[in-house]
Enzyme design. Structure first.
Site, PDB file in Angstrom:
ATOM      1  N   ARG A  83      -5.491  10.024  -9.503  1.00 25.47           N
ATOM      2  CA  ARG A  83      -6.030   9.166  -8.453  1.00 25.47           C
ATOM      3  C   ARG A  83      -5.920   9.881  -7.114  1.00 25.47           C
ATOM      4  O   ARG A  83      -4.864  10.434  -6.790  1.00 25.47           O
ATOM      5  CB  ARG A  83      -5.232   7.854  -8.382  1.00 25.47           C
ATOM      6  CG  ARG A  83      -5.699   6.980  -7.232  1.00 25.47           C
ATOM      7  CD  ARG A  83      -5.010   5.644  -7.216  1.00 25.47           C
ATOM      8  NE  ARG A  83      -3.665   5.721  -6.678  1.00 25.47           N
ATOM      9  CZ  ARG A  83      -2.851   4.677  -6.592  1.00 25.47           C
ATOM     10  NH1 ARG A  83      -3.242   3.483  -7.034  1.00 25.47           N
ATOM     11  NH2 ARG A  83      -1.652   4.791  -6.078  1.00 25.47           N
ATOM     12  N   ARG A 122       1.991  -8.376  -1.568  1.00 21.85           N
ATOM     13  CA  ARG A 122       2.739  -8.026  -2.790  1.00 21.85           C
ATOM     14  C   ARG A 122       4.179  -7.627  -2.509  1.00 21.85           C
ATOM     15  O   ARG A 122       5.003  -7.582  -3.423  1.00 21.85           O
ATOM     16  CB  ARG A 122       2.005  -6.897  -3.544  1.00 21.85           C
ATOM     17  CG  ARG A 122       1.920  -5.605  -2.781  1.00 21.85           C
ATOM     18  CD  ARG A 122       0.924  -4.645  -3.421  1.00 21.85           C
ATOM     19  NE  ARG A 122       1.570  -3.543  -4.112  1.00 21.85           N
ATOM     20  CZ  ARG A 122       0.928  -2.509  -4.649  1.00 21.85           C
ATOM     21  NH1 ARG A 122      -0.392  -2.434  -4.590  1.00 21.85           N
ATOM     22  NH2 ARG A 122       1.569  -1.555  -5.255  1.00 21.85           N
ATOM     23  N   ARG A 177      -0.256   8.870  -9.401  1.00 25.73           N
ATOM     24  CA  ARG A 177      -0.355   8.520  -7.974  1.00 25.73           C
ATOM     25  C   ARG A 177      -0.084   9.769  -7.139  1.00 25.73           C
ATOM     26  O   ARG A 177       1.074  10.158  -6.973  1.00 25.73           O
ATOM     27  CB  ARG A 177       0.682   7.450  -7.624  1.00 25.73           C
ATOM     28  CG  ARG A 177       0.459   6.082  -8.259  1.00 25.73           C
ATOM     29  CD  ARG A 177       1.606   5.127  -7.865  1.00 25.73           C
ATOM     30  NE  ARG A 177       1.292   3.734  -8.088  1.00 25.73           N
ATOM     31  CZ  ARG A 177       1.789   3.007  -9.090  1.00 25.73           C
ATOM     32  NH1 ARG A 177       2.609   3.537  -9.958  1.00 25.73           N
ATOM     33  NH2 ARG A 177       1.466   1.733  -9.210  1.00 25.73           N
ATOM     34  N   ASN A 193      -1.972  -4.889  -9.221  1.00 24.46           N
ATOM     35  CA  ASN A 193      -0.987  -5.136  -8.160  1.00 24.46           C
ATOM     36  C   ASN A 193      -1.708  -5.515  -6.866  1.00 24.46           C
ATOM     37  O   ASN A 193      -1.358  -6.480  -6.189  1.00 24.46           O
ATOM     38  CB  ASN A 193      -0.136  -3.895  -7.888  1.00 24.46           C
ATOM     39  CG  ASN A 193       0.552  -3.373  -9.125  1.00 24.46           C
ATOM     40  OD1 ASN A 193       0.696  -4.109 -10.090  1.00 24.46           O
ATOM     41  ND2 ASN A 193       0.958  -2.119  -9.114  1.00 24.46           N
ATOM     42  N   ASP A 194      -2.724  -4.720  -6.540  1.00 22.05           N
ATOM     43  CA  ASP A 194      -3.471  -5.027  -5.317  1.00 22.05           C
ATOM     44  C   ASP A 194      -4.451  -6.173  -5.534  1.00 22.05           C
ATOM     45  O   ASP A 194      -4.579  -7.050  -4.674  1.00 22.05           O
ATOM     46  CB  ASP A 194      -4.225  -3.785  -4.828  1.00 22.05           C
ATOM     47  CG  ASP A 194      -3.324  -2.889  -4.002  1.00 22.05           C
ATOM     48  OD1 ASP A 194      -2.608  -3.420  -3.138  1.00 22.05           O
ATOM     49  OD2 ASP A 194      -3.321  -1.674  -4.234  1.00 22.05           O
ATOM     50  N   HIS A 219      10.674   2.062  -3.680  1.00 25.07           N
ATOM     51  CA  HIS A 219      11.214   3.226  -4.367  1.00 25.07           C
ATOM     52  C   HIS A 219      12.127   2.839  -5.523  1.00 25.07           C
ATOM     53  O   HIS A 219      12.016   3.325  -6.636  1.00 25.07           O
ATOM     54  CB  HIS A 219      12.097   4.000  -3.387  1.00 25.07           C
ATOM     55  CG  HIS A 219      11.540   5.308  -3.004  1.00 25.07           C
ATOM     56  ND1 HIS A 219      10.931   6.144  -3.880  1.00 25.07           N
ATOM     57  CD2 HIS A 219      11.517   5.945  -1.822  1.00 25.07           C
ATOM     58  CE1 HIS A 219      10.562   7.223  -3.266  1.00 25.07           C
ATOM     59  NE2 HIS A 219      10.900   7.124  -2.003  1.00 25.07           N
ATOM     60  N   GLU A 258      -9.653  -3.128  -7.402  1.00 28.45           N
ATOM     61  CA  GLU A 258      -8.518  -3.853  -6.819  1.00 28.45           C
ATOM     62  C   GLU A 258      -8.936  -4.724  -5.647  1.00 28.45           C
ATOM     63  O   GLU A 258      -8.124  -5.414  -5.059  1.00 28.45           O
ATOM     64  CB  GLU A 258      -7.374  -2.905  -6.426  1.00 28.45           C
ATOM     65  CG  GLU A 258      -7.756  -1.506  -6.070  1.00 28.45           C
ATOM     66  CD  GLU A 258      -6.574  -0.522  -6.002  1.00 28.45           C
ATOM     67  OE1 GLU A 258      -5.457  -0.866  -6.397  1.00 28.45           O
ATOM     68  OE2 GLU A 258      -6.804   0.597  -5.531  1.00 28.45           O
ATOM     69  N   CYS A 267      -4.083  -0.738 -14.961  1.00 26.51           N
ATOM     70  CA  CYS A 267      -2.964   0.156 -14.665  1.00 26.51           C
ATOM     71  C   CYS A 267      -1.965  -0.482 -13.707  1.00 26.51           C
ATOM     72  O   CYS A 267      -1.029   0.158 -13.266  1.00 26.51           O
ATOM     73  CB  CYS A 267      -3.444   1.502 -14.119  1.00 26.51           C
ATOM     74  SG  CYS A 267      -4.277   1.367 -12.549  1.00 26.51           S
TER      75      CYS A 267
HETATM   76  C1  PEP Z   1      -2.442  -1.408  -8.370  1.00 25.05           C
HETATM   77  O1  PEP Z   1      -2.782  -1.759  -7.240  1.00 25.05           O
HETATM   78  O2  PEP Z   1      -2.348  -2.196  -9.338  1.00 25.05           O
HETATM   79  C2  PEP Z   1      -2.105  -0.006  -8.645  1.00 25.05           C
HETATM   80  C3  PEP Z   1      -1.872   0.403  -9.880  1.00 25.05           C
HETATM   81  O3  PEP Z   1      -2.004   0.842  -7.606  1.00 25.05           O
HETATM   82  P1  PEP Z   1      -0.750   0.872  -6.595  1.00 25.05           P
HETATM   83  O4  PEP Z   1       0.340   0.037  -7.200  1.00 25.05           O
HETATM   84  O5  PEP Z   1      -0.389   2.298  -6.449  1.00 25.05           O
HETATM   85  O6  PEP Z   1      -1.335   0.278  -5.358  1.00 25.05           O
HETATM   86 MG    MG Z   2      -3.334  -0.320  -5.780  1.00 28.02          MG
END
Ligand code: PEP
Ligand code: MG
Length: 584
Positions: free
Chosen positions: A331, A467, A295, A456-457, A188, A433, A504
């Site tokens: 999404r 992560r 999101r 990120n994933d 958060h 991802e 993204c």
């Molecule tokens: C990601 O995984 O890069 C992504 C943008 O989605 P989130 O961070 O919500 O998993």
């Molecule tokens: Mg993700």
């Protein structure tokens, strides 16, 4: 100097405001008989002030953010009104001669012991609310005793983890930086700090033992470190950096109406990642050309049961209305992993939550819920014929999933048309991802209108490194050579088939990573709203040819350290003024 994870760039200096300070060393001295009445009165005053805070916050958030977001403050007022809560405190003050702070500390301990035993995720989430309320009352007790030094001047918020209500209310204070003991890039605190452009460091061990309210504290959100009461020399050096950071932010804010393009004139699309209406407004203010990732899970996380189709439709419609050019990528629910929603049956612990029942895997098992969300999205988008609305699905792993998703969308069009709703067909996209999808992306491209890389994933799955776990953050690196190879493979495949492709994940807003993605052929990027101005500026200082030549060199490197070192030098050459905005 204390180290943590750099979660939001920039440098800030201010007065520490320690949210959880009272719970680290509660004063256990017993009261004298003559002190009891005064202690009861100061508890009542603190409770009244906390209630007044919550009432004001509820009103303000309702007006400025939204009714749903404001309900959390109504719930907190209910907790405060509960006689069981106050009776216990009064009893401990009178019978056991505890001071009010220690009594609140004990109450929190009792609730934690009870709630942590339950397997019900919804009840466990309620513990957060109770903790939040107890901390709020406690902070008023402290205010009355330790004068106003706590709320003066630029503040650096120090907490174990920022609780949801504190994050929403941040705008009330002059917060220049955030430091948390827990947390990660995706907590958060990190998400809120980035969307507001506030420097922040998370995962700083034992921070609450090392700092007290009133200390001077430096947050270096590039290097991921924090210094408490620095010496004069160090303070002067950080003051210079802080000034540079603020000057840069002010200067960059003026480019909001400029086109996003490279030095050689290639146009780019810089979009924003958002969680709600206020972020959509921030995206417009920062000059983003649209929303590359909304999101939706925050909508479900702030509800105690499933919002119906009309409620969801209204929220999505408000988001599209507030977004730049009504250009939004919505999404579908990405719950699971670290985020749980009890009313969707997510009340048990999984051994490997990030590799388990999350995202579309969970949504497929709740077809009624999933179809409702898709219909609400289509209905909202259909209200804006002049905008571009896209629907995007997280964690796509197989071709079969894509086929199933397409047929669900067709069904939604049919159902809505039968209800006499004029339907506008949406662009259909997948988030990339999962490594399996990255490797076989060529088999999926004829089934989608666009691809959005969730780095990120993707990085955590490629590197097999959580992560959110600071212990393996040295592995979970978007600039790792294997990650770069996979990104290049996917971007090339999409470009060859003329399928629009975006990144993204967080890397899109980081200078070093941005240059590499640009050199790999990426032209669309989506990032926290606060990063749009700096990336627009960086783009204007580099040509495609230069970016391609940087990529050609970097692809020969074998280690992450080599990539980072080389890229740090490139940023220093291309845009020395922006180096402060990158994290190490
Ligand atoms: C990601 O995984 O890069 C992504 C943008 O989605 P989130 O961070 O919500 O998993
Ligand atoms: Mg993700």
């Amino acid at each position: 100097m204390r180290r943590g994870i750099a979660v939001s760039p920039g440098v800030a200096i201010g007065t520490a405001y320690v949210i959880h300070e009272i719970f680290v060393n509660p004063d256990t001295k017993r009261l004298e008989d003559t002190e009891i009445t005064a202690e009861l009165a100061s508890y009542e005053t603190a409770r009244d002030k906390a209630t007044a805070d919550l009432r004001a916050l509820e009103k303000k958030v309702d007006a400025q953010v939204g009714h749903d977001e404001a309900t959390i403050f109504a719930v907190h007022q209910q907790i405060l009104r509960d006689p069981a809560f106050t009776n216990k405190i009064r009893n401990w003050i009178v019978e056991e001669k505890m001071n009010a702070g220690a009594a609140l500390h004990r109450l929190l301990g009792e609730y934690t012991a009870i709630f942590s035993k339950t397997k019900d995720a919804y009840l466990r989430e309620k513990l957060d609310d109770i903790r939040d309320v107890i901390i709020r009352v406690s902070s008023h007790l402290k205010h009355s005793k330790s004068a106003d030094k706590m709320v003066e001047g630029p503040l650096i918020l120090v907490a174990d983890e920022l609780l949801p209500s504190q994050a929403v209310a941040l705008g009330d204070f002059d917060v220049h930086g955030i430091v948390t003991q827990a947390g990660s890039q995706t907590s958060h605190a990190a998400i809120i700090a980035r969307s507001r452009g506030i420097p922040a460091v998370s995962g700083v061990k034992n921070m609450l033992r090392k700092v007290k309210t009133g200390d001077t504290i430096v947050v270096d959100g590039r290097a991921g470190c924090v210094e408490v009461n620095p010496n004069a020399e160090s303070l002067a050096a950080f003051r210079k950096l802080e000034r540079e950071f603020f000057d840069l932010r002010d200067q960059l804010a003026t480019n909001r109406d400029e086109k996003a393009q490279t030095k050689c004139g290639t146009e780019l699309r810089l979009e924003a990642n958002i969680n709600g209406v206020s972020d959509a407004k921030a995206a417009a203010a920062m000059g983003a050309s649209g929303i590359g990732l909304y999101r939706t899970e925050y909508l479900y996380l702030t509800h105690s049961d499933l919002p119906d189709e009309d409620e969801q439709y209204e929220v999505y419609r408000d988001i599209i209305a507030a977004s730049p050019n009504h250009n939004v990528t919505i999404r579908t629910l990405d719950i699971g992993g670290d985020k749980t929603v009890a009313y969707l049956g997510h009340d048990h612990k999984e051994a490997n939550p990030f590799m388990g029942w999350r995202s579309i895997r969970l949504s497929f098992e709740h077809p009624e819920f999933f179809n409702t969300q898709i219909r609400a999205i289509v209905r909202a988008a259909s209200e804006f014929p002049q905008g571009t609305a896209r629907i995007m699905f997280p964690m796509v792993t197989t071709v079969e999933e894509l086929r199933k998703l397409r047929s669900m969308i067709r069904k939604a069009y049919k159902t809505l048309t039968a209800r006499d709703i004029k339907v506008k067909e949406l662009l259909f996209g997948m988030m990339l991802e999962v490594p399996a999808a990255a490797i076989s992306i060529d088999t999926m491209l004829d089934l989608v209108d666009f691809v959005s890389i969730g780095s990120n994933d993707l990085v955590q799955y490629l590197m097999a490194a959580d992560r959110d776990n600071p212990k393996v953050s040295h592995l979970c690196q978007p600039l790792a050579p294997p990650v770069l190879r996979v990104l290049k493979h996917v971007i090339t495949a999409c470009n060859e088939s003329r399928t629009p492709v975006t990144v993204c994940g967080e890397m899109a807003g980081k200078p070093k990573a941005f240059l590499l993605l640009l050199g790999m052929g990426l032209r669309r990027f989506s990032m926290s709203p606060a990063f749009v101005p700096s990336i627009k500026q960086l783009a204007s200082q580099i040509s495609i040819e230069e970016a391609e030549s940087i990529v050609a060199t970097v692809m020969k490197f074998k280690t992450t350290a080599q990539v980072k070192k080389y890229m740090t030098r490139q940023i220093e050459q291309v845009a020395p003024n922006l180096a402060i905005l990158d994290s190490n």
